[in-house]
Design a protein around this motif. Structure first.
Motif, mmCIF file in Angstrom:
data_model
loop_
_atom_site.group_PDB
_atom_site.id
_atom_site.type_symbol
_atom_site.label_atom_id
_atom_site.label_comp_id
_atom_site.label_asym_id
_atom_site.label_seq_id
_atom_site.Cartn_x
_atom_site.Cartn_y
_atom_site.Cartn_z
ATOM 1 N N ALA A 1 0.686 -1.263 -0.047
ATOM 2 C CA ALA A 1 -0.033 -0.062 -0.030
ATOM 3 C C ALA A 1 0.786 1.138 -0.153
ATOM 4 O O ALA A 1 0.640 2.215 -0.851
ATOM 5 C CB ALA A 1 -0.911 -0.043 1.072
ATOM 6 N N ALA A 2 1.960 1.343 0.535
ATOM 7 C CA ALA A 2 2.950 2.320 0.831
ATOM 8 C C ALA A 2 3.519 2.831 -0.461
ATOM 9 O O ALA A 2 3.829 3.539 -0.915
ATOM 10 C CB ALA A 2 3.705 2.160 1.938
ATOM 11 N N LEU B 1 -4.702 2.843 16.848
ATOM 12 C CA LEU B 1 -4.162 2.187 15.786
ATOM 13 C C LEU B 1 -4.800 2.718 14.233
ATOM 14 O O LEU B 1 -4.261 3.028 13.309
ATOM 15 C CB LEU B 1 -4.251 0.641 15.446
ATOM 16 N N LEU B 2 -6.252 2.820 14.160
ATOM 17 C CA LEU B 2 -6.991 3.166 13.161
ATOM 18 C C LEU B 2 -6.600 4.632 12.866
ATOM 19 O O LEU B 2 -6.454 5.042 11.669
ATOM 20 C CB LEU B 2 -8.476 3.302 13.318
ATOM 21 N N GLN B 3 -6.402 5.606 13.948
ATOM 22 C CA GLN B 3 -6.223 6.998 13.701
ATOM 23 C C GLN B 3 -4.682 7.152 12.940
ATOM 24 O O GLN B 3 -4.659 7.719 12.049
ATOM 25 C CB GLN B 3 -6.133 7.554 15.017
ATOM 26 N N LEU B 4 -3.872 6.139 13.289
ATOM 27 C CA LEU B 4 -2.618 6.041 12.851
ATOM 28 C C LEU B 4 -2.522 5.701 11.350
ATOM 29 O O LEU B 4 -1.872 6.448 10.434
ATOM 30 C CB LEU B 4 -1.470 5.185 13.633
ATOM 31 N N PHE B 5 -3.136 4.853 10.991
ATOM 32 C CA PHE B 5 -3.416 4.177 9.706
ATOM 33 C C PHE B 5 -4.045 5.574 8.807
ATOM 34 O O PHE B 5 -3.695 5.836 7.504
ATOM 35 C CB PHE B 5 -4.301 3.223 9.607
ATOM 36 N N PHE B 6 -4.833 6.238 9.506
ATOM 37 C CA PHE B 6 -5.822 7.455 8.825
ATOM 38 C C PHE B 6 -4.680 8.500 8.435
ATOM 39 O O PHE B 6 -4.504 8.908 7.383
ATOM 40 C CB PHE B 6 -6.709 8.016 9.760
ATOM 41 N N TRP B 7 -3.896 8.756 9.495
ATOM 42 C CA TRP B 7 -2.818 9.938 9.205
ATOM 43 C C TRP B 7 -1.947 9.640 8.155
ATOM 44 O O TRP B 7 -1.328 10.373 7.331
ATOM 45 C CB TRP B 7 -2.264 10.322 10.500
ATOM 46 N N TYR B 8 -1.458 8.272 8.290
ATOM 47 C CA TYR B 8 -0.332 7.743 7.375
ATOM 48 C C TYR B 8 -0.819 7.791 5.981
ATOM 49 O O TYR B 8 -0.428 8.348 4.996
ATOM 50 C CB TYR B 8 0.109 6.464 7.776
ATOM 51 N N LEU C 1 3.322 9.057 13.420
ATOM 52 C CA LEU C 1 3.406 8.704 14.907
ATOM 53 C C LEU C 1 3.246 9.839 15.990
ATOM 54 O O LEU C 1 2.345 9.848 16.906
ATOM 55 C CB LEU C 1 4.601 7.906 15.196
ATOM 56 N N LEU C 2 4.018 10.787 15.889
ATOM 57 C CA LEU C 2 3.664 11.964 16.721
ATOM 58 C C LEU C 2 2.389 12.783 16.836
ATOM 59 O O LEU C 2 1.729 12.788 17.896
ATOM 60 C CB LEU C 2 4.801 12.976 16.237
ATOM 61 N N SER D 1 3.341 4.349 21.902
ATOM 62 C CA SER D 1 4.354 4.584 20.996
ATOM 63 C C SER D 1 4.707 3.171 20.195
ATOM 64 O O SER D 1 5.355 3.493 19.099
ATOM 65 C CB SER D 1 5.534 5.440 21.617
ATOM 66 N N SER D 2 4.597 2.192 20.982
ATOM 67 C CA SER D 2 5.110 1.145 20.181
ATOM 68 C C SER D 2 4.046 0.653 19.115
ATOM 69 O O SER D 2 4.565 -0.292 18.324
ATOM 70 C CB SER D 2 4.945 -0.016 21.327
ATOM 71 N N LEU D 3 3.026 1.512 18.939
ATOM 72 C CA LEU D 3 2.235 0.986 17.613
ATOM 73 C C LEU D 3 2.857 1.631 16.503
ATOM 74 O O LEU D 3 2.326 1.168 15.162
ATOM 75 C CB LEU D 3 0.794 1.877 17.651
#
Lengths: 354, 399
Positions: free
Chosen positions: A199-200, B142-149, B271-272, B340-342
């Motif tokens: 995906a990335a 985790l969902l938020q991280l995927f969203f931001w990324y 992540l931040l 942060s380990s996510l």
């Protein structure tokens, strides 16, 4: 009083499942679970009547679930062949999807009987992770995929670029080794999940993505515009993909090993799932021994003598398995190359059945 | 007159009596609980060792010294694939600490602002803060991280069409490039003296505050506190003879590359941002609860003295609210550190990620997991300790 008794009860409840797997309370059981006893897995699989097989589950051509909910692929067919050899039933397999990180632990812990998940046979895995590798079922090499319009022609073209990699594989180290040799500075963007990796790449985070060539071809077929992506003409490493079982159980190891050799030998002898019945009265002693109409090769393994015949009849020989999953009629259309038989200039070679 | 017969049983206690004695059971219960716990630990450890031996795997940390031979995308300290696994894990640890420290500061600021905004008199500000807190708090990180990324950072324009902000600052799907201060030789001395200067400034500030309170004269804390810092800088300049800091600007080398400046990768940024926004929403609720815990009378009294509402919040309400805020805030700080380990999901090489790669390549599951657990335990205990010390300073002094 009530408080303490409830505490004692909960502690006892907590201890019960843990003690269940300790050698203190059930020494004979844990010896079996530990796999130290020869033939433990074979007996366990026989008793259970089903094979538990660890696969990737989302790699077209090797192991994936079809829209009908069926498992398909080369890795899957290897498991089906073992099940057919043991139970005369290719459906007697429970598949478990494992990611690159879970796979060895699942095998070590005895959650699966055999790991058939495009796993590269390396010396460190063979010696220090408590695994034993069955014969290679697919000879692969690590490749690099880039976007066609990027103009990148070789690894040097990746100077200062990013490369998406999936962790938990030897891929990461091969890439690092090659780049170090060429003196190319690059940025690895490493993901744990292969879906996130591709995906990335697709979203343009990296100019290149690296993995085994077969996997790149498989994943490319799943991208929106497969034609826009090209594999560089390089092979970074040897990647012999082989099923694995646990150490210290020679009988089970032999079973897996010789079922796979049987599939290769059958192709060499021209025995397919279609014509196997015409070989029933064959005069050729090599054929007779392989199909179990003569000798007692199967019994030596703790199986029936016709175990290879069962596997061929239900699943087909190695060539049939390859063509069904990766051959010209499939979407992947991988040329056989090194995966031809030794008689055709390839690397697949089965020791004699005698 | 009847004489009472003395009880014989009283002097020779029987076992049966012991069983009826609640004092005995109080002690015995604890002893049994400890024994059961020890038994549990022994069973687990024994089981692990036995199973490992059955698999022919040796325990030991010797593998940390062998060559890692994998690359890490982001490093603050020098690293190359020929270094050891131990070094690789250290690189990961530094990456983790970087995101945790910056994250804690930013999350606190965001949480404080959002928490106060929740109580604002302005309807729009109040509702915006409410929407932020309630939305972010209830979606898994985790969902938020995927969203931001995937939906934010990777959707930014590519390097060729990057956004150029004044500075020069470049923003693209490759990350954010900022002008940054670069330290040359002697920068260490400067930083050390500056730190001493700041420490001196704090001490002087306190002293002047005390003087002001005790003698009722003007404190002029700001002026006084400036003195140690000025002295420190002057000293550093005399020692070094030059300013070892320069500003590096990001420069476009070719169509795909930018060099110089500070680079924040999309992974670090994701992540931040994820950690700050997520933890900030929880901190906002804690701040709100803390402020509301301060009696209304304090506001009224402060208003009666003629203070403005900003000043009341700053000098009267917040100091009192801190007593309530700090303990749950500590929990949120710990959550941020652990969350942060996510990073592993979005490819940022933090300590957990690097360690799990190590585990994959060496097969040393038990040792590596133990190492990771110890690492997070240490980080958490340090945060906890620091916050507890801080907590002590804001509690009521009872004399």
């Amino acid at each position: 009083m009530l408080k303490w008794s409830s505490l004692l009860l909960s502690a006892a409840l907590l201890a019960a499942p843990l003690s269940g797997c300790s050698r203190f309370l059930y020494p004979q059981l844990s010896a079996q679970e530990g796999g130290a006893a020869s033939g433990a897995v074979l007996n366990r699989v026989k008793t259970r009547g089903r094979l538990s097989c660890g696969v990737s589950g989302n790699l077209p051509g090797f192991s994936y679930v079809t829209q009908q909910g069926e498992y398909n692929g080369l890795d899957v067919d290897i498991c089906r062949a073992i099940a057919a050899a043991m139970f005369d039933d290719p459906q007697a397999v429970d598949f478990r999807n494992l990611n690159a990180k879970e796979r060895f632990t699942a095998l070590q812990a005895g959650e699966i009987d055999v790991l058939s998940r495009n796993t590269t046979w390396t010396i460190s895995r063979d010696t220090s992770t408590g695994l034993e590798f069955a014969p290679t079922v697919f000879y692969d090499g690590q490749g690099m995929m880039v976007k066609q319009d990027s103009g990148i022609k070789d690894l040097k073209g990746l100077q200062g670029r990013s490369v998406c990699v999936q962790t938990g594989t030897s891929t990461e180290q091969n890439l690092s080794d090659q780049m170090r040799k060429l003196g190319v500075k690059y940025t690895p963007i490493v993901f744990e999940d292969d879906k996130a990796t591709f995906a990335a790449y697709q979203q343009g985070r990296c100019e290149g993505v690296t993995s085994d060539r077969s996997q790149l071809v498989a994943q490319r077929s799943a991208l929106p515009n497969p034609d826009e992506h090209v594999l560089l003409e390089i092979v970074m490493s040897k990647e012999p993909l082989a099923p694995a079982v646990r150490n210290n159980d020679p009988q089970w190891y032999d079973t897996v090993k010789w079922v796979i050799f049987g599939l290769i030998e059958a192709e060499e002898l021209g025995i397919t799932s279609q014509n196997i019945d015409s070989f029933a009265n064959s005069e050729d002693p090599v054929v007779r021994r392989l199909l179990g109409t003569e000798g007692d090769l199967g019994q030596g393994l703790g199986l029936t003598n016709d175990f290879i015949a069962r596997a061929i009849r239900e699943v087909g020989n190695y060539g049939e398995i390859y063509n069904r999953n990766l051959g010209p009629d499939t979407q992947l259309n991988l040329p056989r190359g090194q995966n031809e038989l030794w008689t055709d200039g390839g690397l697949h070679y089965a020791p004699p059945f005698r | 007159m009847t004489t009472q017969r003395p009880r014989v049983t009283r002097n020779t206690p029987k076992f049966k009596d012991l069983l009826r004695d609640t004092r005995f059971w109080r002690v015995a219960g604890q002893v049994i609980a400890v024994l059961l716990f020890l038994l549990l630990v022994i069973l687990v450890v024994d089981n692990v060792i036995y199973n490992l031996r059955a698999l022919g795997i040796q325990l030991g940390f010797g593998f940390l010294g062998s060559q890692a031979s994998f690359d890490i995308g982001e490093t603050l300290i020098s690293y190359n694939p020929a270094d050891s696994y131990g070094r690789a894990i250290l690189v990961g640890l530094v990456n983790s600490l970087r995101v945790i420290v910056v994250g804690l500061v930013l999350a606190t600021i965001l949480g404080l602002v959002a928490g106060i905004a929740r109580l604002s008199n302005n309807w729009l500000v109040r509702q915006l803060a409410l929407v932020y807190v309630e939305t972010i708090r209830n979606i898994p990180l985790l969902l938020q991280l995927f969203f931001w990324y995937f939906a934010f950072f990777l959707q930014l324009p590519n390097v060729a069409n990057q956004i150029t902000l004044p500075g020069p600052t470049y923003l693209s799907s490759r990350g954010l490039y900022l002008p940054w201060i670069q330290g040359g030789t002697g920068a260490g001395v400067w930083l050390l003296l500056l730190a001493l200067g700041i420490a001196g400034a704090i001490a002087v500030w306190r002293w002047r505050t005390q003087v002001m309170q005790e003698r009722g004269v003007r404190g002029n804390q700001m002026l006084w506190a400036l003195a140690p810092i000025v002295v420190a800088i002057a000293l550093a300049y005399i020692i070094n003879g030059a300013i070892p800091f320069s500003i590096t600007l990001p420069q476009i080398v070719d169509t795909e590359q930018i060099e110089g400046g500070l680079r924040l990768s999309p992974e670090f940024g994701t992540l931040l941002l994820g950690l700050v926004v997520y933890t900030g929403s929880f901190i906002a609720e804690i701040v709100r609860a803390g402020i509301q815990a301060v009696p209304q009378g304090q506001w009224e009294a402060a208003r009666a003295l003629g203070l403005k509402s900003g000043r009341i919040m700053q000098s009267v309400v917040l100091p009192q609210a801190l007593r309530v805020i700090i303990p749950p805030l500590t929990s949120q700080y710990l959550n941020l550190a652990k969350n942060s380990s996510l990073a592993i999901a979005i490819g940022f090489p933090d300590v957990y990620f690097v360690a799990s790669t190590t585990f994959n390549q060496t097969g040393r599951a038990v040792e590596v997991m133990f190492l990771i657990m110890i690492t997070y335990l240490t980080i958490s205990l340090i945060i906890s300790l620091a916050m507890n010390l801080f907590n002590r300073t804001v509690q009521f002094k009872e004399r």
